[in-house]
Scaffold this motif. Sequence first.
Motif, short mmCIF file in Angstrom:
data_model
loop_
_atom_site.label_atom_id
_atom_site.label_comp_id
_atom_site.label_asym_id
_atom_site.label_seq_id
_atom_site.Cartn_x
_atom_site.Cartn_y
_atom_site.Cartn_z
N PHE A 171 0.81 -1.21 0.00
CA PHE A 171 0.00 0.00 0.00
C PHE A 171 0.85 1.27 0.00
CE2 PHE A 171 -3.28 -2.97 0.99
CZ PHE A 171 -4.47 -2.38 0.58
N ALA A 172 2.04 1.18 0.58
CA ALA A 172 2.91 2.37 0.63
C ALA A 172 3.72 2.55 -0.64
CB ALA A 172 3.86 2.26 1.83
N ASN A 173 4.12 1.44 -1.27
CA ASN A 173 5.01 1.54 -2.42
C ASN A 173 4.75 0.41 -3.42
OD1 ASN A 173 7.10 2.38 -4.09
ND2 ASN A 173 8.69 1.35 -2.90
N PRO A 174 3.61 0.44 -4.11
CA PRO A 174 3.31 -0.61 -5.08
C PRO A 174 4.30 -0.57 -6.25
CG PRO A 174 1.76 1.20 -5.30
CD PRO A 174 2.57 1.48 -4.07
N LYS A 175 4.63 -1.73 -6.78
CA LYS A 175 5.60 -1.81 -7.87
C LYS A 175 4.95 -2.00 -9.23
CE LYS A 175 9.09 -1.58 -5.02
NZ LYS A 175 9.93 -0.36 -4.97
N HIS A 176 3.87 -2.74 -9.29
CA HIS A 176 3.25 -3.05 -10.58
C HIS A 176 2.26 -1.95 -10.96
CE1 HIS A 176 1.15 -5.26 -13.75
NE2 HIS A 176 2.17 -6.11 -13.73
N PRO A 177 2.22 -1.54 -12.23
CA PRO A 177 1.29 -0.47 -12.64
C PRO A 177 -0.18 -0.82 -12.43
CG PRO A 177 2.40 -1.47 -14.54
CD PRO A 177 3.12 -1.95 -13.34
N TYR A 178 -0.52 -2.10 -12.49
CA TYR A 178 -1.91 -2.48 -12.22
C TYR A 178 -2.25 -2.27 -10.75
CZ TYR A 178 -6.13 -5.33 -11.89
OH TYR A 178 -7.42 -5.77 -11.66
N THR A 179 -1.34 -2.63 -9.86
CA THR A 179 -1.56 -2.40 -8.43
C THR A 179 -1.70 -0.90 -8.16
OG1 THR A 179 -0.14 -4.31 -7.98
CG2 THR A 179 -0.69 -2.90 -6.12
N LYS A 180 -0.88 -0.09 -8.81
CA LYS A 180 -0.96 1.36 -8.63
C LYS A 180 -2.33 1.89 -9.06
CE LYS A 180 4.02 2.10 -9.27
NZ LYS A 180 5.07 2.72 -10.10
N ALA A 181 -2.85 1.35 -10.17
CA ALA A 181 -4.16 1.79 -10.65
C ALA A 181 -5.27 1.40 -9.68
CB ALA A 181 -4.43 1.19 -12.03
N LEU A 182 -5.19 0.19 -9.13
CA LEU A 182 -6.19 -0.25 -8.16
C LEU A 182 -6.16 0.63 -6.91
CD1 LEU A 182 -5.95 -4.16 -8.22
CD2 LEU A 182 -7.67 -2.72 -9.30
N LEU A 183 -4.96 0.90 -6.41
CA LEU A 183 -4.84 1.70 -5.19
C LEU A 183 -5.27 3.15 -5.41
CD1 LEU A 183 -1.43 0.37 -3.78
CD2 LEU A 183 -3.72 -0.04 -2.88
N SER A 184 -5.10 3.65 -6.62
CA SER A 184 -5.51 5.03 -6.89
C SER A 184 -7.02 5.19 -6.85
CB SER A 184 -4.99 5.49 -8.25
OG SER A 184 -5.72 4.90 -9.32
N ALA A 185 -7.75 4.06 -6.97
CA ALA A 185 -9.21 4.11 -6.97
C ALA A 185 -9.80 3.95 -5.58
CB ALA A 185 -9.77 3.03 -7.88
N VAL A 186 -8.97 3.65 -4.57
CA VAL A 186 -9.47 3.47 -3.21
C VAL A 186 -9.84 4.83 -2.63
CG1 VAL A 186 -8.92 2.69 -0.87
CG2 VAL A 186 -8.07 1.41 -2.85
N PRO A 187 -11.09 5.02 -2.17
CA PRO A 187 -11.50 6.32 -1.61
C PRO A 187 -10.68 6.67 -0.37
CG PRO A 187 -13.40 4.92 -2.05
CD PRO A 187 -12.20 4.05 -2.18
N SER A 188 -10.37 7.94 -0.21
CA SER A 188 -9.64 8.39 0.96
C SER A 188 -10.62 8.95 2.00
CB SER A 188 -8.64 9.48 0.58
OG SER A 188 -8.04 10.03 1.73
N PRO A 189 -10.42 8.63 3.29
CA PRO A 189 -11.31 9.17 4.32
C PRO A 189 -11.09 10.67 4.55
CG PRO A 189 -9.52 7.91 5.32
CD PRO A 189 -9.41 7.70 3.85
N ASP A 190 -9.97 11.20 4.06
CA ASP A 190 -9.67 12.62 4.21
C ASP A 190 -10.16 13.38 2.98
OD1 ASP A 190 -8.67 15.13 4.63
OD2 ASP A 190 -6.56 14.53 4.77
N PRO A 191 -11.18 14.23 3.10
CA PRO A 191 -11.72 14.94 1.93
C PRO A 191 -10.72 15.92 1.30
CG PRO A 191 -12.68 15.81 3.96
CD PRO A 191 -11.89 14.59 4.34
N ASP A 192 -9.72 16.33 2.07
CA ASP A 192 -8.73 17.26 1.53
C ASP A 192 -7.58 16.56 0.82
OD1 ASP A 192 -10.10 19.49 2.53
OD2 ASP A 192 -9.19 19.21 4.52
N HIS A 193 -7.54 15.22 0.95
CA HIS A 193 -6.46 14.46 0.31
C HIS A 193 -6.81 14.19 -1.15
CE1 HIS A 193 -3.17 11.69 -0.25
NE2 HIS A 193 -4.01 10.74 -0.63
#
Length: 326
Positions: free
Chosen positions: A247-269
């Motif tokens: 979660f802190a440092n994904p290596k594969h571009p597919y993993t990065k794309a999946l993590l970018s879609a995870v909603p953040s609990p911080d509205p300012d993030h």
Amino acid sequence: MSDLLTVENLGKHFIVSGGLFGNFLGSARRVIRAVDGVSFSIAHGETLGLVGESGCGKSTVGRAILRLLDPTFGKVSLDGRDISHISRRALRPLRQNLQVVFQDPFASLNPRRTVGQSVAEPIKNYGLAKDAELRKAVERLFMRVGLRKDQIDRYPHEFSGGQRQRVGIARALGTKPNLIVLDEPVSALDVSVQAQVINLLVDLQQEFGLAYLFIAHDLAVVEHISARVAVMYLGKIVEIADKRRLFANPKHPYTKALLSAVPSPDPDHKKNRIILQGDMPSPSNPPSGCRFRTRCPIAKPICAEEEPELKAHGKHQFAACHFAAD
């Protein structure tokens, strides 16, 4: 911790005929490569999250491990014993240590039986209790998963979705297993109920020393419960790592794309959302080389020519990408 479950080069292919018109036109049968060479291990008391888009093969992996589907190739070992190709009769006593909780709790319960009868059935089948002791065992399981004893004689339609999933968990616990395959166990539940069920699973793991294979598409849920995470794409694992590293440092571009879609609990993030182009290719005709290359934002010519191996990138992190940065 020693390995409880070891999966080596597991594959499951399905043969699909051309159908009525396909046979008339002389179309050849197709091979659906649902799972095509997957390897991982789960230690005693560990939770491995298995994630990916719908259709990537993650549920098929779970069913092949459980022998609900017979593997096409590869090896599955439970506590050092190969269970991938043994007979159903030889497998039966081993099923006591290998249980499952399905995605749809209503479909996994017999509507003509009380929930107490459904929970009691595996206990009775393995001779773990009978008569009055069987009833007491079911009562203890109900209370442990947050249900009341007076609900034992009710039928599945009398329960909410979250309660039915608790019944499914109680049934899985009845044989005192070492490993439970959780196939999308909370995806059909409301968010508030999801949290309750996840917390229950965590408590049960700590109490009974259970190992979980947690299959899901929701990375936020996987992050909460898993120690390690394996990411699947089109029948293969493209990255596997310790949860914090992935979660802190994904290596594969597919993993990065999946993590970018995870909603953040911080509205300012603000996140840089990675939008993948196109749809997942058909498992009957996967792309040459890297299977992700048709949607990958950093694909190069070598990606079409050579399939990347799952290689180490730092400690306890592996990725199948020609351009994964260390």
